[in-house]
Design a protein around this motif. Structure first.
Motif, mmCIF file in Angstrom:
data_model
loop_
_atom_site.group_PDB
_atom_site.id
_atom_site.type_symbol
_atom_site.label_atom_id
_atom_site.label_comp_id
_atom_site.label_asym_id
_atom_site.label_seq_id
_atom_site.Cartn_x
_atom_site.Cartn_y
_atom_site.Cartn_z
ATOM 1 N N THR A 146 1.002 -0.971 -0.042
ATOM 2 C CA THR A 146 0.050 0.052 -0.012
ATOM 3 C C THR A 146 0.702 1.200 0.100
ATOM 4 O OG1 THR A 146 -1.452 -1.076 1.269
ATOM 5 C CG2 THR A 146 -1.886 1.411 1.184
ATOM 6 N N GLU A 204 1.056 4.065 -2.851
ATOM 7 C CA GLU A 204 0.827 5.531 -2.696
ATOM 8 C C GLU A 204 1.944 6.464 -3.211
ATOM 9 O OE1 GLU A 204 0.151 5.581 1.684
ATOM 10 O OE2 GLU A 204 -2.044 4.875 1.491
ATOM 11 N N ASN A 211 1.791 6.618 -6.782
ATOM 12 C CA ASN A 211 0.751 7.556 -7.178
ATOM 13 C C ASN A 211 1.234 8.957 -7.053
ATOM 14 O OD1 ASN A 211 -1.052 5.534 -7.828
ATOM 15 N ND2 ASN A 211 -2.307 5.535 -5.822
ATOM 16 N N ARG A 212 1.885 9.094 -5.879
ATOM 17 C CA ARG A 212 2.266 10.624 -5.787
ATOM 18 C C ARG A 212 3.068 10.901 -6.959
ATOM 19 N NH1 ARG A 212 2.504 8.827 -0.411
ATOM 20 N NH2 ARG A 212 4.502 8.588 -0.204
#
Length: 256
Positions: free
Chosen positions: A36, A40, A43-44
């Motif tokens: 996860t 994340e 994605n950032r």
């Protein structure tokens, strides 16, 4: 309790199994948390890249808009782009050839201004009788005297240069043919006998102006990244199609 659990309990392994299951669950949860976190982070990173690209595009658009509002891109590199597109890199870099054409254009400018031809030999003799100057300084002198010449004749040398550069982009085939027809090594662009007192009168003024307009529209669209839209785009496309058809007809009739 199941038979398996009873058997494990009797063997003293029941607690060991639960310990192992708990450990495996903890490792699974840690692995999921790590996945996860990586997702994340990814994605950032993607969002940062998108934001950077958007900012870069926005900055490019702003720079183009400011460049158009203040000054167009440098004239000299755009002229070099045309010369290389028309003749190739070798001729573009031929210093003797560039000198011939510069002299030809300068004399044509004087001729158009009504300058007396008989004054030229004495000026040429005077210049070549003096010590050779520094090229960079003499180029500067040409620019200064050309600006003063244009001022005296009520012309804007920057505007006239832009108009002419846009025009020659529409005449590449004609210019190439003229260059190809000249004798090898000749100072003249081509063999062109002119009767005494003959005056050259430009033809196709409307087509010339339309070609200049279309070239300017293309240049502005390239700089700004935005072209005409809607009815404007359709109108320009129709004008361009008609213009290209007329020029093709003129070129074909000339070859015939």
């Amino acid at each position: 309790m199941s038979a398996l659990a009873h058997a494990l309990a009797e063997e003293g392994r029941f607690d060991d199994i639960f310990t192992q299951v708990a450990r495996l669950q903890a490792e699974r949860d840690a692995a999921r948390a790590q996945v996860t976190a990586l997702q994340e982070a990814n994605n950032r990173a993607v969002e940062e890249i998108r934001a950077a690209r958007h900012g870069s595009d926005h900055l490019r658009e702003r720079i183009c808009a400011l460049a158009l509002a203040l000054n167009p891109p440098d004239f000299q590199p755009r002229t070099d782009l045309f010369v290389q597109a028309c003749f190739g890199a070798e001729i573009a870099a031929d210093r003797l050839e560039r000198g011939d054409r510069a002299a030809e254009e300068f004399f044509e400018m004087l001729q158009a201004a009504g300058y007396p031809r008989e004054r030229l030999p004495s000026i040429i003799a005077y210049v070549w009788s003096r010590p050779v100057g520094e090229l960079h300084q003499e180029v500067g002198g040409v620019m200064v005297t050309l600006a003063a010449f244009c001022q005296a004749h009520g012309l804007d040398m920057h505007e006239e240069g832009e108009v002419e550069l846009a025009r020659v982009w529409t005449k590449i085939e004609t210019i190439r043919a003229k260059h190809a027809a000249k004798p090898t090594g000749s100072t003249l662009p081509q063999l062109w006998p002119v009767a005494e007192g003959e005056t050259y009168v430009p033809a196709g003024q409307l087509d010339r102006d339309i070609g200049i307009l279309l070239a300017q529209i293309d240049w502005l669209a390239e700089c700004s990244g935005e072209g005409p839209e809607g009815e404007d785009a359709a109108l320009i496309a129709q004008i361009r199609s008609d213009h290209e058809a007329r020029m093709a007809g003129i070129h074909a009739s000339g070859e015939a």
